[in-house]
Structure formats: structure tokens, C-alpha cells
Design an enzyme around this catalytic site. Structure first.
Site, short mmCIF file in Angstrom:
data_model
loop_
_atom_site.label_atom_id
_atom_site.label_comp_id
_atom_site.label_asym_id
_atom_site.label_seq_id
_atom_site.Cartn_x
_atom_site.Cartn_y
_atom_site.Cartn_z
N SER A 202 -13.45 43.38 33.62
CA SER A 202 -14.32 44.03 32.56
C SER A 202 -14.36 43.18 31.28
O SER A 202 -14.88 42.09 31.17
CB SER A 202 -13.69 45.16 32.29
N ASP B 269 -16.72 48.91 37.17
CA ASP B 269 -15.72 48.07 36.62
C ASP B 269 -14.69 47.68 37.42
O ASP B 269 -14.13 48.81 37.99
CB ASP B 269 -15.26 49.10 35.38
#
Length: 286
Positions: free
Chosen positions: A42, A179
Site C-alpha cells: 500500500s 490493497d
């Protein structure tokens, strides 16, 4: 300063807290202690990937204030977004927020975020980066973790930063990518599999605390809390695999980008205070 061991810097996700990674990298760069491998998730992957592609700590710091956003800013002003955005990371968030509910779920072609990342690093491929890099994402179709060790860097970064309900997921082949922190916010084992003898984890996680039930009203709040709970459950076990942990305490919300330079400075200060321990872990000599 050259480390005697091949070592990896593992950069966690955490939204705005991930800006602390910029300060850590800035300090390491100043001291000539650059990792052989960078593994990220991320926001950690975004910062680490740009650094691995050759963007210096100073350049990443400029991005905190939105410098280098000229073309993107012109487009954003026309959409009425940029006047509310103070830095690159807020700009990317606001741009995607405007588009995510008016288009089909799943980005299968270049969007505004990838467009900006391309202006930073072009179409460079992960396998051609000057520093070995990898990041992860989660395939919602199969439910499995996907590791990016090859292919276009900007596509991998766009996938790994697809925080639920904040950035649209990415379609790639038959996958729908989200993510990577949903399954693994600290890809330490992947870093070691990539050839690192030593894994240094930059730990920016915020310990899970009880929250008032009136703060769990909206769909976004519920999804965000779900991700936090799932990540916390797996983090402690994964963190044990790190050879050295650089704990950076940043009590900041995932989307609280109002003080980016302060967050980066916390990372730099902690890295400076922990430098001798880190050097010992990788057997680096002055």
C-alpha cells in the site's frame, strides 16, 4: 557505507502514517545505507517503489507539498479538486474519490493515479529497477495474495494501494486486485524469498483499540474497521520474522494527510536514533 549482508527494508501500509517511510529513506540515503531490496504494501509500496525507481528522499519530500504536480494540478483545478488538496497524496485520493462511484468497479486501464505515477517514473518495469523491489495485492476473485516482482511498476503500485472504498480495485487479467495490506501488511517473508539475508521492518501500525460504536455508522467506517481488525490479527505473527524492527509511533488516521512533513520527520528522527542498531543488524561498518 556498505552492509556486509544483503538486506531488505520492509515498508508497511497505513495510509498517511506511511509518509513516515519518506523520512526513514531520507535518513538512510544521507548515511549511504541503501537497502538491497525494498518490499512494501500500500503506502509503503508507493513510497518504496518510487525510491527504488530512483526518486531521492529529497524528491519524495517535495511531493509532500505537491511540487511536480503542474500538469496534474491543471486538470484537477478544472475539476474543482486541487484547491482542497495540499499534497500529492491528497490529490490522488481526491481524484479517485470523485470517480470511483460513477464508473464500473475495477480499473482495467490507466486512470488519473497511474497517469501521475507515469509522469514520475515512466513505464519502467519492476525487474529493471536499480533497487530490487516487490509489493503485494489481494485478488478478490481467488482470495489469494499476489506478489509483484515483474511487470510495469505503476500498475503494481496502483493495485497495492487500492484501499477498500477509497481507491477503486484494479482489474488485471482475470483478477480484481485490492490493497495488499488486507492479507499481509508487512511482506517480510517475501523479502527474504527475494534474496535478503536480513529483513528490517519499519513498523507504523497503530495498535488496535476499542472504538465507540457511534463511530461505526457509515459503510466506509465499517469497512475501514474490518480491514484494521483483519490486519491486526495477522501482523504480530508476521512481525516476528523481521530481524530488526524500526518502530515509528505515528498516531494518525489512515486518511489524515494534513501534516505530511511532520509525519516524515518522525520517521527520520526514529531512523536516526536507531541507526546504530540497524547497522549492527546488517553488519554495516562506518
Amino acid at each position: 557505507m556498505k552492509a556486509s549482508k544483503t538486506w531488505a527494508l520492509v515498508l508497511m501500509g497505513g495510509g498517511a502514517r506511511g509518509l513516515a517511510h519518506i523520512g526513514v529513506l531520507r535518513l538512510l540515503e544521507k548515511k549511504g545505507l541503501v537497502p538491497d531490496v525494498i518490499a512494501g504494501t500500500s503506502m509503503g509500496a508507493l513510497v518504496g517503489g518510487l525510491f527504488a525507481a530512483g526518486l531521492s528522499g529529497a524528491k519524495l519530500t517535495e511531493m509532500l507539498d505537491g511540487m511536480g504536480l503542474e500538469a496534474a494540478a491543471d486538470k484537477a483545478r478544472r475539476r474543482g479538486l486541487f484547491h482542497r488538496s495540499r499534497n500529492l497524496f491528497e490529490y490522488l485520493l481526491l481524484t479517485d474519490t470523485k470517480n470511483r462511484f460513477i464508473s464500473k468497479i475495477g480499473v482495467d486501464k490507466e486512470d488519473a493515479i497511474e497517469g501521475y505515477l507515469k509522469s514520475c517514473v515512466g513505464n519502467v518495469r519492476i525487474e529493471d529497477l536499480p533497487i530490487k523491489f516487490l509489493c503485494n495485492a489481494v485478488d478478490l476473485v481467488s482470495g489469494r495474495e499476489i506478489l509483484f516482482t515483474r511487470g510495469k511498476l505503476i500498475r503494481a503500485l496502483r493495485a497495492t494501494m487500492s484501499l477498500p472504498l477509497v481507491f477503486a480495485p484494479v482489474r488485471m487479467g482475470g483478477m480484481l486486485l485490492l490493497d495488499g495490506g488486507v492479507l499481509d501488511s508487512a511482506p517480510i517473508e517475501a523479502a527474504k524469498a527475494a534474496g535478503a539475508d536480513v529483513a528490517v521492518l519499519v513498523d507504523i501500525h497503530r495498535p488496535l483499540k476499542r472504538v465507540p460504536k457511534d463511530r461505526l455508522k457509515s459503510t466506509f467506517q465499517i469497512v475501514q474497521r474490518t480491514v484494521e481488525v483483519a490486519s491486526a490479527a495477522s501482523f504480530e505473527e508476521r512481525a516476528r520474522h523481521a530481524d530488526f524492527v524500526l518502530r515509528v509511533p505515528v498516531d494518525q488516521g489512515v486518511l489524515s494527510f494534513s501534516e505530511p512533513r511532520r509525519i516524515a520527520m518522525i520517521g527520520e528522527r526514529v531512523a536516526a536514533a536507531s541507526l546504530e542498531g540497524l547497522k549492527k543488524a546488517v553488519d554495516a561498518c562506518p
